[in-house]
Design a protein around this motif. Structure first.
Motif, PDB file in Angstrom:
ATOM      1  N   ILE A  17      -4.828  20.756 -84.273  1.00 29.30           N
ATOM      2  CA  ILE A  17      -4.093  19.517 -84.532  1.00 29.30           C
ATOM      3  C   ILE A  17      -3.731  19.407 -86.010  1.00 29.30           C
ATOM      4  O   ILE A  17      -2.634  18.962 -86.354  1.00 29.30           O
ATOM      5  CB  ILE A  17      -4.912  18.297 -84.052  1.00 29.30           C
ATOM      6  CG1 ILE A  17      -4.925  18.262 -82.524  1.00 29.30           C
ATOM      7  CG2 ILE A  17      -4.363  16.991 -84.600  1.00 29.30           C
ATOM      8  CD1 ILE A  17      -3.551  18.139 -81.899  1.00 29.30           C
ATOM      9  N   LYS A  18      -4.631  19.818 -86.902  1.00 27.41           N
ATOM     10  CA  LYS A  18      -4.299  19.814 -88.329  1.00 27.41           C
ATOM     11  C   LYS A  18      -3.077  20.690 -88.591  1.00 27.41           C
ATOM     12  O   LYS A  18      -2.188  20.326 -89.357  1.00 27.41           O
ATOM     13  CB  LYS A  18      -5.479  20.340 -89.157  1.00 27.41           C
ATOM     14  CG  LYS A  18      -6.559  19.346 -89.403  1.00 27.41           C
ATOM     15  CD  LYS A  18      -7.637  19.988 -90.279  1.00 27.41           C
ATOM     16  CE  LYS A  18      -8.883  19.152 -90.334  1.00 27.41           C
ATOM     17  NZ  LYS A  18      -9.953  19.816 -91.096  1.00 27.41           N
ATOM     18  N   LYS A  20      -0.672  21.567 -86.466  1.00 29.88           N
ATOM     19  CA  LYS A  20       0.525  20.965 -85.887  1.00 29.88           C
ATOM     20  C   LYS A  20       0.990  19.781 -86.715  1.00 29.88           C
ATOM     21  O   LYS A  20       2.180  19.604 -86.972  1.00 29.88           O
ATOM     22  CB  LYS A  20       0.275  20.534 -84.451  1.00 29.88           C
ATOM     23  CG  LYS A  20       1.557  20.199 -83.741  1.00 29.88           C
ATOM     24  CD  LYS A  20       1.319  19.067 -82.780  1.00 29.88           C
ATOM     25  CE  LYS A  20       2.579  18.381 -82.421  1.00 29.88           C
ATOM     26  NZ  LYS A  20       3.032  17.444 -83.424  1.00 29.88           N
ATOM     27  N   ASN A  21       0.044  18.962 -87.175  1.00 27.27           N
ATOM     28  CA  ASN A  21       0.406  17.802 -87.990  1.00 27.27           C
ATOM     29  C   ASN A  21       1.003  18.213 -89.330  1.00 27.27           C
ATOM     30  O   ASN A  21       1.901  17.535 -89.842  1.00 27.27           O
ATOM     31  CB  ASN A  21      -0.806  16.893 -88.202  1.00 27.27           C
ATOM     32  CG  ASN A  21      -1.180  16.133 -86.949  1.00 27.27           C
ATOM     33  OD1 ASN A  21      -0.380  16.025 -86.025  1.00 27.27           O
ATOM     34  ND2 ASN A  21      -2.387  15.620 -86.913  1.00 27.27           N
ATOM     35  N   HIS A  24       4.540  18.999 -88.603  1.00 25.49           N
ATOM     36  CA  HIS A  24       5.251  17.736 -88.349  1.00 25.49           C
ATOM     37  C   HIS A  24       5.601  17.051 -89.662  1.00 25.49           C
ATOM     38  O   HIS A  24       6.739  16.619 -89.871  1.00 25.49           O
ATOM     39  CB  HIS A  24       4.376  16.820 -87.478  1.00 25.49           C
ATOM     40  CG  HIS A  24       4.935  15.444 -87.315  1.00 25.49           C
ATOM     41  ND1 HIS A  24       5.730  15.108 -86.257  1.00 25.49           N
ATOM     42  CD2 HIS A  24       4.818  14.330 -88.076  1.00 25.49           C
ATOM     43  CE1 HIS A  24       6.087  13.828 -86.376  1.00 25.49           C
ATOM     44  NE2 HIS A  24       5.538  13.350 -87.479  1.00 25.49           N
ATOM     45  N   GLU A  25       4.631  16.964 -90.556  1.00 25.72           N
ATOM     46  CA  GLU A  25       4.864  16.290 -91.828  1.00 25.72           C
ATOM     47  C   GLU A  25       5.886  17.027 -92.681  1.00 25.72           C
ATOM     48  O   GLU A  25       6.704  16.398 -93.348  1.00 25.72           O
ATOM     49  CB  GLU A  25       3.550  16.112 -92.585  1.00 25.72           C
ATOM     50  CG  GLU A  25       2.689  15.040 -91.985  1.00 25.72           C
ATOM     51  CD  GLU A  25       1.456  14.730 -92.806  1.00 25.72           C
ATOM     52  OE1 GLU A  25       1.389  15.149 -93.977  1.00 25.72           O
ATOM     53  OE2 GLU A  25       0.576  14.055 -92.273  1.00 25.72           O
ATOM     54  N   LYS A  29       8.499  14.193 -93.057  1.00 24.79           N
ATOM     55  CA  LYS A  29       8.047  13.357 -94.175  1.00 24.79           C
ATOM     56  C   LYS A  29       8.649  13.869 -95.476  1.00 24.79           C
ATOM     57  O   LYS A  29       9.281  14.906 -95.521  1.00 24.79           O
ATOM     58  CB  LYS A  29       6.516  13.378 -94.277  1.00 24.79           C
ATOM     59  CG  LYS A  29       5.807  13.017 -92.994  1.00 24.79           C
ATOM     60  CD  LYS A  29       5.521  11.566 -92.905  1.00 24.79           C
ATOM     61  CE  LYS A  29       4.804  11.315 -91.579  1.00 24.79           C
ATOM     62  NZ  LYS A  29       4.260  10.069 -91.449  1.00 24.79           N
ATOM     63  N   SER A  96       4.205  19.750 -77.003  1.00 23.82           N
ATOM     64  CA  SER A  96       4.584  19.150 -78.279  1.00 23.82           C
ATOM     65  C   SER A  96       4.988  20.224 -79.292  1.00 23.82           C
ATOM     66  O   SER A  96       5.971  20.062 -80.026  1.00 23.82           O
ATOM     67  CB  SER A  96       3.424  18.307 -78.811  1.00 23.82           C
ATOM     68  OG  SER A  96       3.777  17.684 -80.012  1.00 23.82           O
ATOM     69  N   CYS A  97       4.250  21.313 -79.329  1.00 26.44           N
ATOM     70  CA  CYS A  97       4.601  22.426 -80.222  1.00 26.44           C
ATOM     71  C   CYS A  97       5.959  23.013 -79.861  1.00 26.44           C
ATOM     72  O   CYS A  97       6.770  23.323 -80.745  1.00 26.44           O
ATOM     73  CB  CYS A  97       3.535  23.515 -80.165  1.00 26.44           C
ATOM     74  SG  CYS A  97       2.001  23.087 -80.990  1.00 26.44           S
ATOM     75  N   GLN A 133       4.911  13.725 -77.935  1.00 27.84           N
ATOM     76  CA  GLN A 133       3.865  13.175 -78.802  1.00 27.84           C
ATOM     77  C   GLN A 133       3.101  12.066 -78.098  1.00 27.84           C
ATOM     78  O   GLN A 133       1.879  11.968 -78.217  1.00 27.84           O
ATOM     79  CB  GLN A 133       4.467  12.641 -80.100  1.00 27.84           C
ATOM     80  CG  GLN A 133       4.820  13.704 -81.099  1.00 27.84           C
ATOM     81  CD  GLN A 133       3.590  14.433 -81.588  1.00 27.84           C
ATOM     82  OE1 GLN A 133       3.291  15.534 -81.135  1.00 27.84           O
ATOM     83  NE2 GLN A 133       2.882  13.843 -82.511  1.00 27.84           N
TER      84      GLN A 133
END
Length: 163
Positions: A17-18, A20-21, A24-25, A29, A96-97, A133
């Motif tokens: 999850i880290k 993937k996040n 995402h960021e 972001k 999601s990936c 998500q």
């Protein structure tokens, strides 16, 4: 002391999850870094790397699912609820990936000018990713509840064993 199967799985899930996040960021972001003059200082997003990385995260997640299936017989009875909740979460993570990789490919194609800007197509990709998500969060809730229950059971067992 050796970790139990559920603890190993939980630690692996946290790392997936880290990863993937982080992807995402880097995609969604820090928009100010993409504006001039900041874009001259900060490196741009590498969409090809994100696409490849999401494939690797998905492969690792599916390998984790296979690991659980192969070792479920060795798990303690109180771990079964948690371990049975994880495969649905891994499936949601894989979807999601995939959706994030599709968005990265779309953005890369625009950069390479192999595709024209398609606002409606991009909006559909974003909606698909948002739905993926949401499914991931819902599946994660079941994993979190099962993990909390497992940890509560473990703490109660430790309290009763301590004189």
């Amino acid at each position: 002391m050796q970790k139990s199967l559920s603890e190993a799985v939980f630690e692996n899930l946290k790392e997936l999850i880290k990863a993937k996040n982080a992807a995402h960021e880097s995609m969604f972001k820090f928009h100010w870094k993409k504006l001039w003059p900041f874009s001259l200082i900060f490196p741009q997003v590498d969409f090809i790397r994100i696409e490849r990385f999401m494939g690797e995260v998905k492969d690792q997640a599916l390998a984790q699912k296979k690991f659980i299936e192969n070792n479920l017989g060795q798990a303690f009875p109180n771990e079964k609820d948690f371990l049975n909740a994880v495969p649905a979460y891994i499936d949601a993570l894989a979807v999601s990936c995939d959706k994030l990789a599709v968005i990265a490919r779309f953005k890369q194609n625009i950069l390479e000018k192999t595709q024209r800007r398609d606002v409606f197509g991009f909006n559909k990709l974003l909606t698909d990713y948002q739905n993926a998500q949401s499914d991931l969060v819902r599946a994660g809730a079941f994993v979190q509840v099962a993990w909390g229950s497992l940890m509560a059971t473990k703490q109660n067992a430790e309290k009763t064993q301590t004189p």
